[in-house]
Design an enzyme around this catalytic site. Structure first.
Site, mmCIF file in Angstrom:
data_model
loop_
_atom_site.group_PDB
_atom_site.id
_atom_site.type_symbol
_atom_site.label_atom_id
_atom_site.label_comp_id
_atom_site.label_asym_id
_atom_site.label_seq_id
_atom_site.Cartn_x
_atom_site.Cartn_y
_atom_site.Cartn_z
ATOM 1 N N ARG A 196 5.351 -9.280 0.761
ATOM 2 C CA ARG A 196 5.383 -8.459 -0.449
ATOM 3 C C ARG A 196 6.029 -7.099 -0.165
ATOM 4 O O ARG A 196 5.677 -6.421 0.778
ATOM 5 C CB ARG A 196 3.956 -8.238 -0.984
ATOM 6 C CG ARG A 196 3.269 -9.474 -1.511
ATOM 7 C CD ARG A 196 1.834 -9.176 -1.901
ATOM 8 N NE ARG A 196 1.051 -8.694 -0.765
ATOM 9 C CZ ARG A 196 -0.162 -8.176 -0.872
ATOM 10 N NH1 ARG A 196 -0.723 -8.031 -2.056
ATOM 11 N NH2 ARG A 196 -0.806 -7.773 0.208
ATOM 12 N N CYS A 225 0.829 -1.210 0.000
ATOM 13 C CA CYS A 225 0.000 0.000 0.000
ATOM 14 C C CYS A 225 0.859 1.254 0.000
ATOM 15 O O CYS A 225 1.079 1.864 -1.041
ATOM 16 C CB CYS A 225 -0.950 -0.014 1.191
ATOM 17 S SG CYS A 225 -2.197 -1.311 1.111
#
Length: 428
Positions: A335, A264
């Site tokens: 990630r 994000c």
């Protein structure tokens, strides 16, 4: 969507950290089929196993009992009425948006979509992506006309991996639609399964922009704190002490320095920067914030070298232990973890680097990053390190007596400011 469809069949494309919780939420009220290209994950989910461990206990089983089915076969979603897209939106090696997962998902929908259906995108994108990049793919593959034969909505994902106290059904959702009627439907659909309110954006582009601004704002704010931490460290001032003092003012936002990874805050601003460049707008603050935050791993490596020097240990003879590898605490998500950058920086400087993280799937870490992760503390119990860097605040580390893993005159570098100050030699 025809008003006669009272209980639409829903397809969720992408069963990762966003798609699976969403599919489980809808499965309590609607027929839901999840589609994922990873066949082994589909098999695991259908057997009740979520390798991400991101759902509260019992949620997946309940969803399966309520009729949730998972498949990797496009024909499995052929008779659905609503298609919700929750695929990743990464950046490439040049930090440019990679829309291929979105295009692939849109092409799959184009193969099965029928007149009257609605496609809702949740993946984080720059303003205009849904209508300018995704919808044309559906039209080209299906032969159907947008806003005549099928319709679209956008409701940006809002999940917080690893935090059970804020599940998806308790988070306010932004909703939007390509027509007023579509927006009405999307709002009712999400509202029927949420305990939290919905917020209706006036257009899909506004909803897209709102989501990406949320994360870009955080990136800029953290960059300020990270830059301040570099200054305060140079001045011999503890940054966390400064923050505690400043936070006594009612309108000070209490953020802390650290690594900015994940999917994000560490990625989404690049989408907005890219879109700005495409329309001739210079985003100096956003771009510099990305630069500051991306530089923190290198800064940590440099401070580590200085810390070793003060302890009289040559870098080339030092053994280092990194605690944590995921991008945030108490989750399995690796990630865009910035710990890999610390590892790479230190591996060029010191004798040896170990990474200990009991939350990580070592096979996935090996596949994605080509490194070996220690997941059992017994594998490091007989080792001694010259430097331990506390990178991630996993609860599993709370019971470790870190001094037991240090060589004589070894040091502990706390990047999170959470360890007892009595054992720490430096904090970020």
């Amino acid at each position: 969507m025809s008003e006669t469809v009272l209980k639409p069949k829903i397809a969720v494309l992408g069963l990762g950290y966003v798609g699976l919780p969403l599919a489980c939420m809808f499965a309590g009220k609607y027929p839901v089929t999840g589609l994922d290209i990873n066949r082994s994950r589909v098999d695991d989910l259908n057997s009740g196993l979520d390798a991400n461990s991101d759902l509260m206990p019992g949620i997946l089983k309940t969803a399966l009992d309520n009729g949730l089915t998972c498949t990797s076969d496009i024909n499995g979603i052929k008779d659905c009425d609503v298609y919700i897209v929750t695929v990743p939106t990464p950046v490439d090696s040049h930090n440019l948006p990679d829309l291929q997962p979105l295009r692939d998902a849109s092409a799959k929908i184009g193969q099965v979509i029928s007149p009257g259906n609605i496609v809702i995108y949740e993946s984080t994108v720059y303003p205009g992506t849904t209508e300018e990049e995704c919808i044309p793919v559906i039209e080209a593959v299906s032969g159907l006309k947008f806003n005549r034969d099928f319709f679209a909505g956008y409701s940006p994902e809002r999940v917080n991996p690893g935090e059970y106290t804020r599940p998806v059904h308790k988070i306010c959702k932004i909703v939007s639609g390509s027509t007023p009627e579509t927006a009405d439907f999307v709002e009712r659909l999400y509202g029927s399964v949420l305990e939290a309110p919905t917020h209706r954006a006036p257009s899909i582009k506004v909803a897209e922009a709102a989501k990406i601004l949320e994360n870009t704002q955080r990136d800029v704010e953290i960059a300020l704190i990270n830059e301040a931490a570099k200054l305060f460290n140079a001045l011999g001032i503890d940054t966390h002490d400064v923050i505690e003092a400043a936070a006594t003012k009612w309108n000070f936002q209490k953020l802390h320095p650290g690594l900015v990874g994940g999917h994000c805050i560490g990625v989404d601003p690049y989408y907005l920067i890219h879109k700005a460049q495409s329309v001739g707008v210079t985003t100096r603050l956003m771009t510099e914030a990305r630069s500051v935050n991306d530089s923190m791993s290198r800064y940590v490596a440099e401070r580590s070298a200085l810390l070793l020097k003060t302890k009289g240990k040559p870098e080339s003879e030092a053994d280092v232990l990194l605690l944590g590898f995921t991008f945030k605490e108490n989750c399995r998500d690796i990630r865009n973890t910035k710990v890999i950058d610390i590892y790479n920086e230190l591996s060029r400087r010191v004798r040896h680097v170990d990474i200990f993280d009991p939350n990580v799937d070592p096979l996935k870490a090996k596949r994605d990053y080509n490194i070996d992760i220690v997941t059992d503390d017994e594998d490091i119990s007989d080792k001694k390190y010259d430097l331990i860097i506390h990178c991630v605040c996993h609860a599993a580390f709370n019971d470790m007596t870190l001094k037991n893993y240090l060589n004589e005159n070894g040091a502990i570098y706390d990047l999170k400011g959470k360890l007892s100050r009595e054992i720490v030699d430096e904090r970020l």
